[in-house]
Design an enzyme around this catalytic site. Structure first.
Site: not given
Lengths: 645, 645
Positions: B124, B276, B274, B89
């Site tokens: 930008d 995971c 979860c 970036d």
């Protein structure tokens, strides 16, 4: 056996269930253990998934010489090498699959006792969905007979007596009621496997609901044969506590992976759509290339990881008060499950569910689609609004939906309107229906997340609720300041805080309670930080405290006295047995077994008056259970006492 | 840079994206690497999550003496110790957050080139949602100027030129169009972080759609700053290829866990919902008790496990053709996301999306709620029915919804009706709208799962589709055999197979194609096993084969010749450049860069005629891309050639 409620949401509950081999947190899943072939051993399951309870089949053990001898000699727990709780099945499912079994009903109960099963199951008669009413009735008669006989010989084994009745709700209800009178301890809902196999979820919900409606609410309920996590959230929300899974291994053998949204063949998967340790270690390609044996173990582990994670998710949702959100979200991944939820839109089902629904939750209510508006909490708030809210006149000034809480967002407008006439009703036309601005900070009016536009079906329902609420009067829609000209002036004192306290009190404690609690010199203490109402004193007595997170009142001892004086028994009462009176007077909480009776209108988390049989006020507290539960539970807290008198 | 489509669903796509440092499968996520502080190193990410690409900030590197010197001396890849692709970036986001940056636009591009960034971003001008049209226009002007200048000096660095334009769709569209003319290679959609932070998903969708409508479809699109998996499925379905996440670490520092349904504070979690590896290894209590440092690492890992698993799920859904199902399912867990989906009900959006929607899928279509009926595939089938289906008369015999495929379920009724009069239209009043029985085995009519009752909104739409289809004629509802008496007899030959072939052909290849393909002596060969139509011969030439899984035709060379003769260019044509003619004649597939032009009505997976510029028929094949894509892609297959002529 001990079974007590620790937390709750919807008609679901987190309980502690204790057998001779320890304590299990419910809702929970019992993996099915095939004693002949353990692909994953129970102790490995305990290590990997935290498995606390398993189920195995006593009929299979009994039929196999080697297994039988070992089980009789060393006990069931040694046989499968597991020191946690073990439930055994009786051969009923085998009799369904093979037509018959080679064992007598009492013989198999005796055998389960002998091998040391923690939970033994009677040999019930499996009711198929195809049964006629008559056939199902016959099956139940036999099941009840066997249950009665088995109960007599169960000794210290927890006895599991399944509810049957095919897909006939009245038979399920009756069977459940009859079983509750016999000495069983544990209630599977039987005969549901064919319904799940054919995705007949509407029938499944009806079966669960009609069974639950008849069952003793203080006993564990097991959805027998249900091992797919897809239906766990819904089944828990309807009050199921246990599931058992042979699916994890059956599907693994067939190269099928279980997910919360269904089952997928490994061959149809290009990338494993899952984060579990198996799917994080292997790619779909690697799984496909494994040896069959290795693949079965890995898929079985995946299947159990997913199933146990879903149960953690469900228990977490119960703690947060977001179980309905989870139920609805999951249903949106299966067309038949979603269709089946429509059954919960029926008033008779809403009314039953409403009895178990807590009055407040830790988390905001989320809109998920057209089923949200039919949740029991919305049913309740509309009912309480209708029955308990005191309208000031038949004039309604209607504000459009705005930011929450409405009372702050519209503070300016409310002031302007009430300064002209404080006998009009100022209401917001919100996504939860009509909301009087006085209730704007109360759960769920402030603690809810609905989009600006919901869906056509819900918008229609909202309009109808609105029309129903205002049907007797004149409706004036707010279009900015000019609207004020349309309001007939009425000179009176204006105090929005008093109006708020009175209105919230009425909704929480019943019509007229606000007047009782505020009858005198009122002092309102507000939070310095948020300037929200915190404590309310009447004639220098502290009567109420408002909770910040749900905008509802905690009733103080002084407030309780006023309500007790005003309203006759059993209004708001929990009546305790004589044995408990001294404890309560010391400020101890009310345990279920000491409840004599209670107001049938009390709901979980409602404030209540704790009284003795002579209606002497002993303390004030908050209900943990509803009346049905208080009268049937032997263990656990019924009312959390807050303040003794 | 190479970028080619390998698979697709909705307007989403699985692509191979190649940089100097290897190939990345998209859609994919770039974790943000802070070169000053790597909590999880890129190489560890590669090991744990299969991370193929990361993003870091060249402005931060340039501002720090030590980092800058090392980056310039040893290169970016050494600096962060990663041998995969790295995007950088430019400091734009810093200029948005801090008001300004201390670097010149071309200076930062030069710097990125020097340190060896694979994808370098121009500086930008960040467009905030609050910008007026005028302000946004000014910002775009400057962004375009910088993009043009940067493109001139980019050399072999892939240049990332973000689309700006605030929330003004026409500005986004114009900015995208202008950027596509400049020599950029990679298009972030910029300025969206504030929209996501405020859950302004309707604006977000509008921004993505208006940007995508203007962008060169052959270039990767990156939703800049989007790192929450909640919006991944929707963003991918609208055509985004990349995401970047600093959320995983930002949230971890704040003790917040990312889930597909949102973000939750660890303190609000009683059990980790979860599966995971982190949530399978630790309990919520254990996580809470860890040292802060250890907890951050573990939550960050959880956040990345969940994010990467969602991307695997998305790519798997694309392969299966179930991306819309995933988008809708996910939306039902967030009220604002669900509301935002309503934007896709607008005709202008449906029409754009329809251009990218494959004509057939591997998996049946699933109903998930009131958004399903607005999917581009339903929009298309209704359009093709209206434009391409040849009605036999203005009489409609209507069968109620039945089991699928309708043609088998209603075989008896169809025969009875057509034996009396085969000039009537026999249609099923189905959940997908009106379905002529001849199309009963074709995707998605047979390959779809809708419940008996959908929802009030959908039912209304279905009725409307039905009324629109039959508005010119007489409708006779089937009520059993007695209905036959109402049908005016008409003597004619009756051959349901011929009718089916003709109708399916018309829908697939256009009105009148059935007549052309069946003009002669027809022989139909059926599967011995399923007795379904398989191969169709006309005058002893093999013209069509029907695929079992979607009930659609594969066009054979002989059939292609007939259609080519009958219909004028560019109808059904893909016209190839002269260079490619010899290859195609050998049966090789058509690569995008050799496409001269094509019929704008061709859609992904449509059958097509491959011709040279003089309209000589070279081969028959199946489109992989639509026209917009064929004309802009430099890499990858445009048409899979099936048979040379």
């Amino acid at each position: 056996m001990k079974f007590e409620i620790k937390d709750r949401d919807a008609a679901g509950r987190i309980c502690r269930f204790t057998t001779k081999h320890g304590t299990v947190k419910t809702p929970n899943l019992m993996p099915v253990i095939n004693p002949n072939k353990m692909v994953i051993t129970p102790s490995e399951m305990k290590k990997l998934f935290g498995t606390e309870i398993v189920i195995t089949n006593s009929y299979i053990i009994k039929k196999d010489d080697k297994l039988r001898e070992k089980a009789l000699a060393e006990g069931l727990h040694k046989l499968i090498d597991f020191d946690g709780s073990i439930m055994t099945d009786s051969g009923t499912f085998q009799s369904y699959v093979y037509g018959d079994v080679d064992v007598e009903p009492l013989e198999i109960v005796e055998f389960q006792k002998k091998i040391g099963s923690d939970i033994g199951t009677i040999l019930d008669v499996f009711g198929t969905p195809e049964q006629t009413f008559k056939e199902a009735e016959e099956g139940i008669k036999e099941t009840l007979k066997r249950a009665k006989q088995s109960a007599e010989i169960k000794e210290d084994m927890i006895l599991s007596t399944p509810v049957q009745g095919s897909v006939h709700p009245e038979l399920r209800l009756n069977c459940a009621k009859e079983l509750s009178k016999i000495g069983g301890d544990f209630y599977p809902i039987g005969g549901v496997v064919p319904l799940m196999e054919n995705q007949r979820y509407t029938d499944l919900i009806n079966v669960i609901l009609s069974s639950k409606k008849g069952l003793d609410p203080s006993k564990p309920v097991h959805l027998f044969g249900a091992g797919h996590p897809m239906i766990f959230p819904l089944a828990v929300a309807l009050g199921c506590d246990f599931f058992d899974s042979s699916a994890y291994i059956k599907y693994a053998v067939d190269d099928r992976l279980i997910f919360t949204w269904g089952t997928e063949k490994l061959d149809d998967i290009s990338e494993l759509p899952c984060s579990c340790p198996i799917c994080s270690s292997y790619s779909a390609e690697e799984l496909k290339k494994m040896s069959k044996k290795e693949r079965i173990v890995n898929i079985a582990k995946h299947n159990l990881y997913v199933s146990f994670a879903e149960l953690k998710k469900i228990r977490n949702a119960i703690s947060q008060g977001s179980l309905w959100e989870l139920v609805e979200e999951r249903a949106h991944s299966n067309p038949y499950l979603l269709e089946a939820l429509n059954i919960l839109k029926l008033d008779e089902n809403k009314e039953w569910l409403e009895k178990f629904e807590p009055v407040s939750k830790n988390k905001a209510m989320f809109y998920t689609g057209n089923h949200t508006y039919h949740r029991p909490i919305i049913h309740r708030i509309h009912k309480r609004l209708e029955e308990r809210f005191e309208k000031k006149s038949n004039i309604y000034i209607v504000l459009p939906e705005g930011k929450k809480p409405f009372s702050s967002h519209y503070a300016q407008e409310i002031k302007q309107i009430y300064q002209i006439n404080n006998k009009v009703n100022v209401i917001v036309d919100s996504s939860l229906g009509p909301v009087p601005v006085e209730l704007g900070e109360m759960y769920p009016f402030a603690q809810s997340v609905f989009p600006g536009f919901t869906d056509e079906e819900t918008e229609k329902r909202i309009s109808k609720s609105f029309r129903d609420f205002t049907k007797d009067g004149d409706v004036i829609c707010w279009r900015g300041l000019s609207t004020l000209n349309e309001i007939e002036p009425f000179e009176d004192d204006f105090d929005f805080d008093l109006k708020t306290i009175s209105a919230v009190s009425d909704i929480q404690f019943g019509s007229g309670s606000g007047t009782v609690l505020l009858d005198g010199k009122v002092k309102i203490v507000k939070s310095k930080k948020t300037s929200k109402i915190r404590n309310i004193y009447c004639n220098e007595q502290h009567v109420l405290s408002m909770r910040a997170h749900d905008g509802m009142f905690t009733l103080k001892a002084n407030g309780a006295k006023l309500l007790h004086k005003k309203f006759k028994s059993p209004y708001m009462r929990v009546i305790v047995k004589n044995d408990a009176v001294d404890f309560i007077k010391e400020g101890k909480s009310v345990f279920a077994k000491f409840v004599e009776d209670c107001d049938p209108e009390l709901r979980p988390l409602d404030e209540c008056l704790i009284v003795d049989k002579k209606d002497n006020l002993l303390a004030v507290g908050r209900c943990i259970l509803n009346r049905l539960e208080m009268l049937s539970f032997d263990y656990g807290m019924a009312v959390k006492t807050r303040e003794k008198i």
